[in-house]
Motif scaffolding. Structure first.
Motif, PDB file in Angstrom:
ATOM      1  N   ILE A  66      68.223  19.225  33.813  1.00 60.66           N
ATOM      2  CA  ILE A  66      69.532  19.216  33.167  1.00 60.66           C
ATOM      3  C   ILE A  66      69.623  20.330  32.126  1.00 60.66           C
ATOM      4  O   ILE A  66      70.608  21.050  32.055  1.00 60.66           O
ATOM      5  CB  ILE A  66      69.813  17.850  32.503  1.00 60.66           C
ATOM      6  CG1 ILE A  66      69.935  16.778  33.568  1.00 60.66           C
ATOM      7  CG2 ILE A  66      71.052  17.882  31.639  1.00 60.66           C
ATOM      8  CD1 ILE A  66      71.078  16.956  34.507  1.00 60.66           C
ATOM      9  N   GLY A  67      68.594  20.468  31.304  1.00 62.00           N
ATOM     10  CA  GLY A  67      68.629  21.466  30.235  1.00 62.00           C
ATOM     11  C   GLY A  67      68.547  22.887  30.729  1.00 62.00           C
ATOM     12  O   GLY A  67      69.322  23.743  30.328  1.00 62.00           O
ATOM     13  N   GLU A  73      64.963  26.364  25.011  1.00 61.32           N
ATOM     14  CA  GLU A  73      66.109  25.598  24.532  1.00 61.32           C
ATOM     15  C   GLU A  73      66.564  24.555  25.537  1.00 61.32           C
ATOM     16  O   GLU A  73      67.110  23.520  25.170  1.00 61.32           O
ATOM     17  CB  GLU A  73      67.297  26.523  24.236  1.00 61.32           C
ATOM     18  CG  GLU A  73      67.028  27.582  23.219  1.00 61.32           C
ATOM     19  CD  GLU A  73      66.603  28.905  23.844  1.00 61.32           C
ATOM     20  OE1 GLU A  73      66.119  28.911  24.995  1.00 61.32           O
ATOM     21  OE2 GLU A  73      66.747  29.940  23.181  1.00 61.32           O
ATOM     22  N   GLY A  74      66.365  24.818  26.833  1.00 59.69           N
ATOM     23  CA  GLY A  74      66.829  23.934  27.889  1.00 59.69           C
ATOM     24  C   GLY A  74      66.321  22.509  27.775  1.00 59.69           C
ATOM     25  O   GLY A  74      67.116  21.561  27.789  1.00 59.69           O
ATOM     26  N   MET A 112      73.118  19.850  39.198  1.00 56.60           N
ATOM     27  CA  MET A 112      72.490  20.640  40.261  1.00 56.60           C
ATOM     28  C   MET A 112      73.520  21.252  41.210  1.00 56.60           C
ATOM     29  O   MET A 112      73.301  22.327  41.748  1.00 56.60           O
ATOM     30  CB  MET A 112      71.498  19.787  41.036  1.00 56.60           C
ATOM     31  CG  MET A 112      70.199  19.581  40.281  1.00 56.60           C
ATOM     32  SD  MET A 112      68.970  18.789  41.283  1.00 56.60           S
ATOM     33  CE  MET A 112      68.920  17.189  40.528  1.00 56.60           C
ATOM     34  N   LEU A 113      74.642  20.566  41.398  1.00 52.61           N
ATOM     35  CA  LEU A 113      75.674  21.115  42.273  1.00 52.61           C
ATOM     36  C   LEU A 113      76.480  22.228  41.601  1.00 52.61           C
ATOM     37  O   LEU A 113      76.791  23.241  42.223  1.00 52.61           O
ATOM     38  CB  LEU A 113      76.636  20.006  42.727  1.00 52.61           C
ATOM     39  CG  LEU A 113      76.094  19.039  43.773  1.00 52.61           C
ATOM     40  CD1 LEU A 113      77.101  17.934  44.028  1.00 52.61           C
ATOM     41  CD2 LEU A 113      75.774  19.766  45.067  1.00 52.61           C
ATOM     42  N   PHE A 114      76.844  22.028  40.336  1.00 56.09           N
ATOM     43  CA  PHE A 114      77.765  22.950  39.684  1.00 56.09           C
ATOM     44  C   PHE A 114      77.098  23.960  38.754  1.00 56.09           C
ATOM     45  O   PHE A 114      77.676  24.999  38.463  1.00 56.09           O
ATOM     46  CB  PHE A 114      78.830  22.159  38.913  1.00 56.09           C
ATOM     47  CG  PHE A 114      79.655  21.292  39.813  1.00 56.09           C
ATOM     48  CD1 PHE A 114      80.527  21.855  40.726  1.00 56.09           C
ATOM     49  CD2 PHE A 114      79.533  19.918  39.766  1.00 56.09           C
ATOM     50  CE1 PHE A 114      81.288  21.061  41.571  1.00 56.09           C
ATOM     51  CE2 PHE A 114      80.278  19.110  40.606  1.00 56.09           C
ATOM     52  CZ  PHE A 114      81.158  19.675  41.512  1.00 56.09           C
ATOM     53  N   GLU A 115      75.932  23.667  38.243  1.00 61.41           N
ATOM     54  CA  GLU A 115      75.226  24.585  37.334  1.00 61.41           C
ATOM     55  C   GLU A 115      73.731  24.492  37.623  1.00 61.41           C
ATOM     56  O   GLU A 115      72.968  23.894  36.867  1.00 61.41           O
ATOM     57  CB  GLU A 115      75.532  24.192  35.886  1.00 61.41           C
ATOM     58  CG  GLU A 115      75.310  25.268  34.882  1.00 61.41           C
ATOM     59  CD  GLU A 115      76.100  26.528  35.127  1.00 61.41           C
ATOM     60  OE1 GLU A 115      75.482  27.590  35.073  1.00 61.41           O
ATOM     61  OE2 GLU A 115      77.306  26.460  35.372  1.00 61.41           O
ATOM     62  N   PRO A 116      73.265  25.081  38.762  1.00 59.94           N
ATOM     63  CA  PRO A 116      71.873  24.889  39.192  1.00 59.94           C
ATOM     64  C   PRO A 116      70.824  25.379  38.198  1.00 59.94           C
ATOM     65  O   PRO A 116      69.691  24.907  38.217  1.00 59.94           O
ATOM     66  CB  PRO A 116      71.778  25.684  40.492  1.00 59.94           C
ATOM     67  CG  PRO A 116      73.144  26.073  40.863  1.00 59.94           C
ATOM     68  CD  PRO A 116      74.018  25.896  39.674  1.00 59.94           C
ATOM     69  N   ALA A 117      71.160  26.302  37.336  1.00 57.81           N
ATOM     70  CA  ALA A 117      70.186  26.796  36.352  1.00 57.81           C
ATOM     71  C   ALA A 117      70.069  25.870  35.153  1.00 57.81           C
ATOM     72  O   ALA A 117      69.214  26.081  34.303  1.00 57.81           O
ATOM     73  CB  ALA A 117      70.573  28.189  35.890  1.00 57.81           C
ATOM     74  N   GLY A 118      70.900  24.850  35.057  1.00 58.73           N
ATOM     75  CA  GLY A 118      70.875  23.920  33.930  1.00 58.73           C
ATOM     76  C   GLY A 118      72.037  24.152  32.985  1.00 58.73           C
ATOM     77  O   GLY A 118      72.829  25.082  33.151  1.00 58.73           O
ATOM     78  N   VAL A 119      72.132  23.285  31.987  1.00 57.92           N
ATOM     79  CA  VAL A 119      73.242  23.335  31.047  1.00 57.92           C
ATOM     80  C   VAL A 119      73.052  24.434  30.002  1.00 57.92           C
ATOM     81  O   VAL A 119      74.020  25.064  29.581  1.00 57.92           O
ATOM     82  CB  VAL A 119      73.415  21.958  30.371  1.00 57.92           C
ATOM     83  CG1 VAL A 119      74.495  21.981  29.327  1.00 57.92           C
ATOM     84  CG2 VAL A 119      73.733  20.902  31.414  1.00 57.92           C
ATOM     85  N   TRP A 120      71.827  24.698  29.600  1.00 54.40           N
ATOM     86  CA  TRP A 120      71.607  25.686  28.544  1.00 54.40           C
ATOM     87  C   TRP A 120      72.088  27.085  28.910  1.00 54.40           C
ATOM     88  O   TRP A 120      72.710  27.754  28.083  1.00 54.40           O
ATOM     89  CB  TRP A 120      70.155  25.716  28.088  1.00 54.40           C
ATOM     90  CG  TRP A 120      69.930  26.814  27.109  1.00 54.40           C
ATOM     91  CD1 TRP A 120      69.195  27.935  27.276  1.00 54.40           C
ATOM     92  CD2 TRP A 120      70.531  26.934  25.811  1.00 54.40           C
ATOM     93  NE1 TRP A 120      69.277  28.741  26.177  1.00 54.40           N
ATOM     94  CE2 TRP A 120      70.093  28.140  25.259  1.00 54.40           C
ATOM     95  CE3 TRP A 120      71.395  26.135  25.072  1.00 54.40           C
ATOM     96  CZ2 TRP A 120      70.478  28.571  24.008  1.00 54.40           C
ATOM     97  CZ3 TRP A 120      71.773  26.568  23.822  1.00 54.40           C
ATOM     98  CH2 TRP A 120      71.317  27.770  23.296  1.00 54.40           C
ATOM     99  N   PRO A 121      71.820  27.596  30.126  1.00 54.63           N
ATOM    100  CA  PRO A 121      72.357  28.928  30.440  1.00 54.63           C
ATOM    101  C   PRO A 121      73.886  28.998  30.333  1.00 54.63           C
ATOM    102  O   PRO A 121      74.435  30.026  29.953  1.00 54.63           O
ATOM    103  CB  PRO A 121      71.888  29.174  31.880  1.00 54.63           C
ATOM    104  CG  PRO A 121      70.636  28.387  31.979  1.00 54.63           C
ATOM    105  CD  PRO A 121      70.892  27.148  31.163  1.00 54.63           C
TER     106      PRO A 121
END
Length: 158
Positions: A66-67, A73-74, A112-121
């Motif tokens: 998620i992070g 920071e993630g 994972m569907l909308f922001e595969p790199a995580g929320v921090w990026p």
């Protein structure tokens, strides 16, 4: 960083790769041991079934996915999201404790569907800048004095 990026190149310039990896492993193990000691000191009860519970693995994977993978920071952002979601489902919505796992699963699928790199990026793009970045920046290209069309770069071109 050289050992992380290319161990053969690190060994060729004289870095003891085995020693560097061993030190990194020992430091990571010490951090995990310290976290476990603090966790068990808070409960004042230790049992093997608690230490090797599969829920720990699920929570750690959730926090990192998620992070954001590959950032410092993630996981911090992931921990905040994890505890916020858990408290929202169990305290605010007053649902049974098992429902927060459903919420975690839905949040993980959505990220994972909308922001595969995580929320921090995503936050990093909006806020602009890295706070605890461990990434290296390539050296800037320098122009040779007296020539405007020739440039010298420290990195070889492919």
């Amino acid at each position: 960083m050289t050992v992380r990026d290319n161990d053969l190149a690190a060994a060729s310039i004289g870095v003891d790769v085995w020693r560097c990896r061993f030190v990194a492993f020992v430091m990571a193990a010490a951090g995990c041991g310290l976290a476990g000691a603090v966790s068990f000191a808070a409960t004042l009860y230790a049992a093997p079934s608690l230490a090797f519970d599969p829920n720990w693995v699920v929570v750690m994977m959730f926090v990192v996915l998620i992070g954001g993978i590959g950032t410092l920071e993630g996981p911090i952002v992931g921990v905040v999201i994890y505890f916020a979601l858990r408290e929202l489902v169990t305290v605010v919505l007053n649902l049974s404790a098992g429902w927060y796992l459903v919420g975690l699963g839905l949040a993980a699928i959505g990220v994972m569907l909308f922001e595969p790199a995580g929320v921090w990026p995503l936050f990093r793009k909006r806020l602009g800048g890295d706070w605890l970045s461990v990434r290296r920046q390539p050296p800037a290209t320098q122009t040779v004095a007296g020539s405007s069309d020739l440039s010298v770069s420290a990195t070889p071109s492919a």
